[in-house]
Write a protein that holds these residues in place. Structure first.
Motif, PDB file in Angstrom:
ATOM      1  N   TYR A 110      -4.975   1.328  -3.839  1.00 48.39           N
ATOM      2  CA  TYR A 110      -4.490   1.560  -2.476  1.00 48.39           C
ATOM      3  C   TYR A 110      -5.582   1.242  -1.454  1.00 48.39           C
ATOM      4  O   TYR A 110      -5.319   0.603  -0.431  1.00 48.39           O
ATOM      5  N   PRO A 151       0.801  -1.235   0.000  1.00 53.22           N
ATOM      6  CA  PRO A 151       0.000   0.000   0.000  1.00 53.22           C
ATOM      7  C   PRO A 151       0.833   1.286   0.000  1.00 53.22           C
ATOM      8  O   PRO A 151       0.454   2.260  -0.653  1.00 53.22           O
ATOM      9  N   ARG A 162      -5.307  -1.617   1.394  1.00 50.30           N
ATOM     10  CA  ARG A 162      -5.380  -1.230   2.791  1.00 50.30           C
ATOM     11  C   ARG A 162      -6.468  -2.014   3.531  1.00 50.30           C
ATOM     12  O   ARG A 162      -6.267  -2.492   4.624  1.00 50.30           O
ATOM     13  N   GLN A 193      -6.125  -4.955   6.641  1.00 50.89           N
ATOM     14  CA  GLN A 193      -6.786  -4.831   7.936  1.00 50.89           C
ATOM     15  C   GLN A 193      -7.533  -6.106   8.317  1.00 50.89           C
ATOM     16  O   GLN A 193      -7.810  -6.337   9.477  1.00 50.89           O
TER      17      GLN A 193
END
Length: 100
Positions: free
Chosen positions: A91, A65, A95, A99
């Motif tokens: 991106y 990222p 991301r 997570q």
């Protein structure tokens, strides 16, 4: 990162590379109107960045990222808004995948 997400990222990076041709064609049009050599330098810069993006789209560094955000900002400030959109989408996907 799963292969389906990796294929999406590669597609979006390649799309960003091809979308670099839009600002380059605009600069070429402006060069034809004004004969300003600054537009030729701009076309050269955009062509080099687009070639780099297209040549390295399938490498592993586009799966990070931070690297994608760096190039999205470079595209936003030096090329234009349109080529940076697919990079920002890539991106965001990377991301969110990080997570989970």
């Amino acid at each position: 990162m799963d292969s389906k997400l990796a294929k999406k990222i590669v597609f979006e990076v390649r799309l960003a590379g091809w979308l670099c041709l839009l600002p380059a064609s605009g600069m070429l049009f402006l060069y034809k109107l004004t004969q300003g050599t600054g537009f030729l330098w701009g076309i050269g810069l955009v062509a080099l960045l687009a070639a780099y993006i297209l040549a390295t789209a399938a490498t592993d560094r586009w799966q990070k990222p931070a690297f994608v955000m760096r190039w999205a900002l470079i595209a936003l400030f030096f090329i234009g808004f349109i080529p940076s959109i697919p990079l920002l989408v890539a991106y965001d996907q990377e991301r969110k995948a990080g997570q989970q």
